[in-house]
Design an enzyme around this catalytic site. Sequence first.
Site, mmCIF file in Angstrom:
data_model
loop_
_atom_site.group_PDB
_atom_site.id
_atom_site.type_symbol
_atom_site.label_atom_id
_atom_site.label_comp_id
_atom_site.label_asym_id
_atom_site.label_seq_id
_atom_site.Cartn_x
_atom_site.Cartn_y
_atom_site.Cartn_z
ATOM 1 N N ASP A 113 0.846 -1.193 0.000
ATOM 2 C CA ASP A 113 0.000 0.000 0.000
ATOM 3 C C ASP A 113 0.879 1.239 0.000
ATOM 4 O O ASP A 113 1.841 1.317 0.768
ATOM 5 C CB ASP A 113 -0.808 0.057 1.315
ATOM 6 C CG ASP A 113 -2.130 -0.659 1.247
ATOM 7 O OD1 ASP A 113 -2.770 -0.604 0.188
ATOM 8 O OD2 ASP A 113 -2.528 -1.253 2.269
ATOM 9 N N ASP A 158 7.941 -3.611 17.716
ATOM 10 C CA ASP A 158 8.699 -2.387 17.449
ATOM 11 C C ASP A 158 7.759 -1.243 17.055
ATOM 12 O O ASP A 158 8.034 -0.497 16.120
ATOM 13 C CB ASP A 158 9.759 -2.649 16.369
ATOM 14 C CG ASP A 158 10.835 -1.557 16.317
ATOM 15 O OD1 ASP A 158 10.957 -0.784 17.293
ATOM 16 O OD2 ASP A 158 11.538 -1.475 15.292
ATOM 17 N N LYS A 160 6.238 2.269 17.069
ATOM 18 C CA LYS A 160 6.725 3.621 17.359
ATOM 19 C C LYS A 160 6.219 4.517 16.236
ATOM 20 O O LYS A 160 5.803 4.018 15.179
ATOM 21 C CB LYS A 160 8.256 3.628 17.409
ATOM 22 C CG LYS A 160 8.908 3.066 16.163
ATOM 23 C CD LYS A 160 10.414 3.064 16.257
ATOM 24 C CE LYS A 160 11.012 2.326 15.077
ATOM 25 N NZ LYS A 160 12.463 2.305 15.081
ATOM 26 N N ASN A 163 6.980 3.884 12.594
ATOM 27 C CA ASN A 163 6.395 2.692 11.973
ATOM 28 C C ASN A 163 4.895 2.807 11.771
ATOM 29 O O ASN A 163 4.239 1.843 11.399
ATOM 30 C CB ASN A 163 6.734 1.440 12.785
ATOM 31 C CG ASN A 163 8.196 1.062 12.631
ATOM 32 O OD1 ASN A 163 8.823 1.447 11.645
ATOM 33 N ND2 ASN A 163 8.738 0.327 13.584
ATOM 34 N N ASP A 176 6.501 -2.231 9.045
ATOM 35 C CA ASP A 176 7.738 -2.743 9.622
ATOM 36 C C ASP A 176 7.533 -3.960 10.528
ATOM 37 O O ASP A 176 7.690 -3.876 11.756
ATOM 38 C CB ASP A 176 8.477 -1.617 10.379
ATOM 39 C CG ASP A 176 9.971 -1.884 10.430
ATOM 40 O OD1 ASP A 176 10.389 -2.997 10.046
ATOM 41 O OD2 ASP A 176 10.728 -0.991 10.856
ATOM 42 N N THR A 212 13.875 0.270 18.997
ATOM 43 C CA THR A 212 14.158 1.643 19.371
ATOM 44 C C THR A 212 14.063 1.697 20.882
ATOM 45 O O THR A 212 13.031 1.355 21.454
ATOM 46 C CB THR A 212 13.148 2.584 18.708
ATOM 47 O OG1 THR A 212 13.115 2.231 17.325
ATOM 48 C CG2 THR A 212 13.557 4.029 18.845
#
Length: 326
Positions: A113, A158, A160, A163, A176, A212
């Site tokens: 997308d 992950d 954040k 992402n 991600d 992160t």
Amino acid sequence: EEWKDRGAAVGVRREVDADGRVTMKPVKKGVRDFTFGRILGEGSYSTVYLATDRQTLREYAVKVLEKKHIIKEKKIKYVNIEKNTLNRLTEHPGIVRLYYTFQDETSLYYVLDLCTGGELLGVLKKTGTFDVECTRFYGAQILDAIDYMHSRGVIHRDLKPENVLLDEQMHVKITDFGTAKLLRDPRDPRPPEETPGQGGEDDERAASFVGTAEYVSPELLTEKSASTASDIWAFGCIVYQLLAGRPPFKAGTEYLTFQKIVKLEYEFPPGFPSAARDLVERCLVLDPAQRFTVEHIKKHEFFAGHPFGKDLWRMKAPRLKPYVPG
Ligand code: ATP
């Protein structure tokens, strides 16, 4: 070599041969079916291009990974995790959808997308903070997407603002999944022993996990274990960040950030809205078993009256406005 082209639900082509016999041939998309345009962004192992399907003229984001680089950096496993995870998460508007995968001699291709709105982090940096209405809207969309992926046995690990991508309508699309953990799909009718998902071999990944620092849950740091509750921790960090303009745990070094996390050392800026504060406090709980769940969050007063599910994705995104305390 484990890579197999998939997502090739492209349809069939009707062919009539010289004798008038009709055969249906499966049609698979390949590099030649797309016109590649500008670079949308670059990752450590990838380049993402704007690309147009020559037949339908539909635009996509195509992520290109160089095989040599992936092999040299020993990232084959993560490339496969990302593909397998995205193949499981195809029915939700809040997750970047993988349409096709294919390869040529040099590269692997993911057709995704297109998210023209960029990263939520970039948008947040422009306004500095989000007001309560924007935080409720983006918080609700992120939560709805988390709810869906957990229901399909996927822990993101992950989450954040980098992402969380935004589409044309400024709606959320989470991306991600290279560090995701795949549990057994809860809807799989086969007995658990036949569908182990990713088991123990994956834990070494959790142990060496360098996501992160700011959004890492305390249990990942102390027990080296991640569960659905770890995504809720990250969600709490994101809601805090939208209203405050910075993540709750931030220090000069990764090590100091980790120390703050395991000691639950953070403060709310003056004038932080009280319902949001209560919600964040119930997500940022050290013991994952005591943390709020998706269901708790949906019923919390911060989201009182806010739609979830279909109605949420039919909503028009609010105009971005910074938070003004008082
Ligand atoms: P790293 O691998 O270093 O962590 P990354 O995960 O951001 O980086 P990619 O997922 O390949 O790497 O993305 C590279 C860049 O391309 C990102 O900055 C992102 O903004 C952009 N991008 C990724 N996916 C899309 C998409 N579907 N639509 C628009 N832009 C995208």
